[in-house]
Design a protein around this motif. Structure first.
Motif, PDB file in Angstrom:
ATOM      1  N   VAL A   1       0.847  -1.188   0.000  1.00  0.00           N
ATOM      2  CA  VAL A   1       0.000   0.000   0.000  1.00  0.00           C
ATOM      3  C   VAL A   1       0.886   1.243   0.000  1.00  0.00           C
ATOM      4  CG1 VAL A   1      -1.806   1.241   1.229  1.00  0.00           C
ATOM      5  CG2 VAL A   1      -1.767  -1.264   1.256  1.00  0.00           C
ATOM      6  N   PRO A   2       0.673   2.202  -0.914  1.00  0.00           N
ATOM      7  CA  PRO A   2       1.507   3.413  -0.941  1.00  0.00           C
ATOM      8  C   PRO A   2       1.338   4.230   0.334  1.00  0.00           C
ATOM      9  CG  PRO A   2      -0.386   3.642  -2.404  1.00  0.00           C
ATOM     10  CD  PRO A   2      -0.367   2.224  -1.964  1.00  0.00           C
ATOM     11  N   HIS A   3       2.401   4.905   0.723  1.00  0.00           N
ATOM     12  CA  HIS A   3       2.403   5.680   1.954  1.00  0.00           C
ATOM     13  C   HIS A   3       2.914   7.101   1.696  1.00  0.00           C
ATOM     14  CE1 HIS A   3       2.108   1.646   3.598  1.00  0.00           C
ATOM     15  NE2 HIS A   3       1.766   2.179   4.748  1.00  0.00           N
ATOM     16  N   ARG A   4       2.601   7.988   2.644  1.00  0.00           N
ATOM     17  CA  ARG A   4       3.115   9.349   2.621  1.00  0.00           C
ATOM     18  C   ARG A   4       3.644   9.679   4.010  1.00  0.00           C
ATOM     19  NH1 ARG A   4       1.693  12.597  -1.799  1.00  0.00           N
ATOM     20  NH2 ARG A   4       0.210  11.624  -3.222  1.00  0.00           N
ATOM     21  N   HIS A   5       4.790  10.356   4.037  1.00  0.00           N
ATOM     22  CA  HIS A   5       5.382  10.752   5.298  1.00  0.00           C
ATOM     23  C   HIS A   5       4.730  12.036   5.800  1.00  0.00           C
ATOM     24  CE1 HIS A   5       8.515   8.048   3.715  1.00  0.00           C
ATOM     25  NE2 HIS A   5       8.741   7.778   5.004  1.00  0.00           N
ATOM     26  N   VAL A   6       4.727  12.193   7.117  1.00  0.00           N
ATOM     27  CA  VAL A   6       4.143  13.394   7.718  1.00  0.00           C
ATOM     28  C   VAL A   6       4.849  14.649   7.210  1.00  0.00           C
ATOM     29  CG1 VAL A   6       3.880  14.646   9.892  1.00  0.00           C
ATOM     30  CG2 VAL A   6       3.236  12.236   9.757  1.00  0.00           C
ATOM     31  N   GLY A   7       6.170  14.578   7.031  1.00  0.00           N
ATOM     32  CA  GLY A   7       6.891  15.735   6.490  1.00  0.00           C
ATOM     33  C   GLY A   7       6.381  16.145   5.129  1.00  0.00           C
ATOM     34  N   GLU A   8       5.983  15.180   4.299  1.00  0.00           N
ATOM     35  CA  GLU A   8       5.416  15.485   2.978  1.00  0.00           C
ATOM     36  C   GLU A   8       4.065  16.175   3.120  1.00  0.00           C
ATOM     37  OE1 GLU A   8       3.930  13.128  -1.066  1.00  0.00           O
ATOM     38  OE2 GLU A   8       4.927  12.039   0.563  1.00  0.00           O
ATOM     39  N   LEU A   9       3.249  15.705   4.070  1.00  0.00           N
ATOM     40  CA  LEU A   9       1.947  16.328   4.284  1.00  0.00           C
ATOM     41  C   LEU A   9       2.099  17.770   4.765  1.00  0.00           C
ATOM     42  CD1 LEU A   9      -0.024  13.414   6.014  1.00  0.00           C
ATOM     43  CD2 LEU A   9       0.139  13.973   3.578  1.00  0.00           C
ATOM     44  N   ILE A  10       3.086  18.008   5.621  1.00  0.00           N
ATOM     45  CA  ILE A  10       3.337  19.376   6.088  1.00  0.00           C
ATOM     46  C   ILE A  10       3.727  20.272   4.919  1.00  0.00           C
ATOM     47  CG2 ILE A  10       4.919  20.791   7.459  1.00  0.00           C
ATOM     48  CD1 ILE A  10       4.927  18.522   9.544  1.00  0.00           C
ATOM     49  N   ALA A  11       4.576  19.759   4.022  1.00  0.00           N
ATOM     50  CA  ALA A  11       4.984  20.549   2.852  1.00  0.00           C
ATOM     51  C   ALA A  11       3.780  20.880   1.974  1.00  0.00           C
ATOM     52  CB  ALA A  11       6.033  19.782   2.050  1.00  0.00           C
ATOM     53  N   ILE A  12       2.841  19.942   1.840  1.00  0.00           N
ATOM     54  CA  ILE A  12       1.624  20.200   1.049  1.00  0.00           C
ATOM     55  C   ILE A  12       0.836  21.344   1.660  1.00  0.00           C
ATOM     56  CG2 ILE A  12      -0.622  19.224   0.413  1.00  0.00           C
ATOM     57  CD1 ILE A  12       0.815  16.497   0.169  1.00  0.00           C
ATOM     58  N   VAL A  13       0.680  21.327   2.980  1.00  0.00           N
ATOM     59  CA  VAL A  13      -0.078  22.382   3.660  1.00  0.00           C
ATOM     60  C   VAL A  13       0.627  23.724   3.538  1.00  0.00           C
ATOM     61  CG1 VAL A  13      -0.858  23.193   5.928  1.00  0.00           C
ATOM     62  CG2 VAL A  13      -1.225  20.807   5.254  1.00  0.00           C
ATOM     63  N   GLU A  14       1.945  23.715   3.641  1.00  0.00           N
ATOM     64  CA  GLU A  14       2.699  24.982   3.611  1.00  0.00           C
ATOM     65  C   GLU A  14       2.606  25.676   2.257  1.00  0.00           C
ATOM     66  OE1 GLU A  14       6.509  23.677   4.981  1.00  0.00           O
ATOM     67  OE2 GLU A  14       6.111  24.363   7.045  1.00  0.00           O
ATOM     68  N   ARG A  15       2.384  24.939   1.172  1.00  0.00           N
ATOM     69  CA  ARG A  15       2.282  25.589  -0.137  1.00  0.00           C
ATOM     70  C   ARG A  15       0.833  25.697  -0.630  1.00  0.00           C
ATOM     71  NH1 ARG A  15       4.826  20.512  -1.635  1.00  0.00           N
ATOM     72  NH2 ARG A  15       3.346  19.134  -2.701  1.00  0.00           N
ATOM     73  N   ALA A  16      -0.121  25.224   0.162  1.00  0.00           N
ATOM     74  CA  ALA A  16      -1.532  25.253  -0.256  1.00  0.00           C
ATOM     75  C   ALA A  16      -2.083  26.672  -0.190  1.00  0.00           C
ATOM     76  CB  ALA A  16      -2.356  24.329   0.630  1.00  0.00           C
ATOM     77  N   PRO A  17      -3.075  27.005  -1.042  1.00  0.00           N
ATOM     78  CA  PRO A  17      -3.699  28.339  -1.029  1.00  0.00           C
ATOM     79  C   PRO A  17      -4.713  28.458   0.109  1.00  0.00           C
ATOM     80  CG  PRO A  17      -4.700  27.006  -2.747  1.00  0.00           C
ATOM     81  CD  PRO A  17      -3.603  26.164  -2.150  1.00  0.00           C
TER      82      PRO A  17
END
Length: 447
Positions: free
Chosen positions: A112-128
């Motif tokens: 099952v593909p996974h995402r790291h919490v650091g990646e999720l934080i980066a998504i939030v930091e660049r989100a509008p």
């Protein structure tokens, strides 16, 4: 943000991210906003399903986040006394975003593909999204990563969540915070949290409720009776949202405006598995208050207004400042603040933080004021002014909110004092019942 309205989260049957989203929609957040959130986060193929359901006869709103393949995050199964199972042989695909692992951690669902919490934080930091939402969403993800990392022994930002859980948590966290911004509310409180009871089925075996990560995230929050709730009532996402949103127990006195219910996935027949959200306003007609007083002789007058704003943001009911003469003949300022007993410590902290004072005098008093309510008057299309209505023995007193009048006057290019008179007249007519309570605007009346 509207200073007059508050939100109270009532997790008497627990709280999860999807339950909070459902309750936000139930009290007035628009579905288009929530349906468009995944695309704004960079995942246009993730969809949000919204449906009306009932939980023990109560009409609720159910929110489900779906990945492109239709996968959804499901609750953990409750372990019953006669259950027999092996830890890694769960009867359905385990969609717990509480399951984390590091590079050397054996994972039963490695495909099952996974995402790291650091990646999720980066998504939030660049989100509008707004700074208010971003700050709290990043804080929530970091708290989640720290709790998962502590339990599983990996660095917080290396904590991995499976794809379904990661997307669900991301939408739940950002949406659960941004929903209050959509409602114009930033003063949020919560009642005691039910965590549930018994044991739940997880990827590595049976775990007692609350699950280890949830227990860590609930530290510092008031936990209440579980009542009839069996199984996992509060999830890690629900707990972390309370951590970053709530200022603690609600005020002792408040007046309800509206309420709504957000449904959980399970539908037991002996209690409503739903989260209630109440939108309320403070009741200031009577009650015990605390007066805080201090003298300032070393603070530049230009910083008095930022101080006043900080005190109101902390929950002060009123702030008075006047010139005085202090020791050694120095010219200074006497500052007095009136605060509800429930927020007095927060107001005191703001006073020390935003002024130069070294000490604050405090005493308790009874405050009695006139009953009051609020009207929303449309000064022009899309321009609304709040009006305070005081019920005095001699009849209603009408007062448009100063900040709303000045803001509307700037938008409309009109003198503020003229607009205030028109809004006041319109409000008096509404209170007297001489005009219908429709969407008619002041501009339309002049025509």
């Amino acid at each position: 943000m509207l200073q007059g309205r508050l939100a109270i989260i009532d997790p008497s049957a627990g709280v999860s991210g999807d339950m909070l989203l459902g309750s936000l929609l139930a009290v007035g957040c628009g579905e288009p906003w929530l349906r468009g959130l995944p695309a704004r986060l960079g995942f246009p193929d993730v969809t949000v399903q919204v449906e009306g359901v009932k939980r023990c006869g109560i009409a609720c709103t159910k929110v489900t986040v779906r990945l492109p393949g239709g996968e959804t995050e499901g609750p953990h199964d409750v372990v019953h006394d006669n259950d027999h199972f092996h830890p890694h042989e769960t009867p359905h695909h385990d969609h717990s975003h509480g399951h984390a692992h590091g590079p050397d951690h054996a994972h039963p669902h490695a495909q099952v593909p996974h995402r790291h919490v650091g990646e999720l934080i980066a998504i939030v930091e660049r989100a509008p999204i707004s700074p208010w939402v971003r700050e709290r969403a990043v804080q929530a993800l970091r708290l989640l990563g720290q709790a998962e990392g502590q339990i599983h022994g990996v660095p917080p930002e290396e904590v991995a969540l499976h794809e379904v859980g990661a997307m669900d948590a991301l939408v739940d966290i950002v949406g659960g915070i941004e929903g209050f911004e959509q409602l114009g509310i930033e003063r949020i409180y919560h009642r005691p949290v039910a965590v549930g009871s018994g044991w739940i089925r997880m990827a590595h075996g049976a775990m007692a409720v609350p699950a280890p990560v949830t227990a860590l995230l609930l530290e510092g929050l008031e936990v209440g009776p579980n009542g009839p709730v069996t199984g996992e009532a509060t999830t890690p996402t629900g707990a972390v949202l309370l951590r970053v949103l709530s200022a603690g127990p609600p005020p002792a006195r408040w007046r309800g405006i509206t309420s709504g219910w957000g449904a959980g996935t399970r539908d037991p027949d002996h209690y409503p598995n739903a989260l209630r959200l109440l939108l309320v306003e403070p009741v200031a007609e009577a009650g015990e208050v605390v007066t805080l007083s201090t003298d300032l002789d070393d603070l530049s007058p230009e910083y008095l207004e930022p101080l006043r704003e900080a005190l109101f943001s902390a929950g002060a009911l009123d702030v008075h400042i006047w010139s005085t003469q202090t020791k050694k003949g120095r010219i200074g300022f006497r500052l007095e603040v009136i605060a509800d007993t429930g927020v007095v410590e927060r107001v005191t902290e703001a006073l020390f933080l935003h002024s130069t004072t070294a000490g604050v005098r405090r005493w308790t008093a009874e405050r009695v004021t006139l009953p009051r309510r609020q009207l929303d008057i449309e000064a022009a299309a899309g321009v609304t002014v709040r009006v305070k209505v005081l019920e005095s023995p001699g009849g209603p007193r009408i007062k448009p909110e100063y900040e709303d009048i000045t803001s509307a006057a700037r938008q409309l290019g009109r003198p503020a004092h003229e607009l205030a008179r028109e809004v006041q007249r319109r409000a008096l007519e509404l209170v007297a019942g001489t005009v219908p309570r429709g969407p008619q605007t002041l501009n339309q009346e002049r025509e």
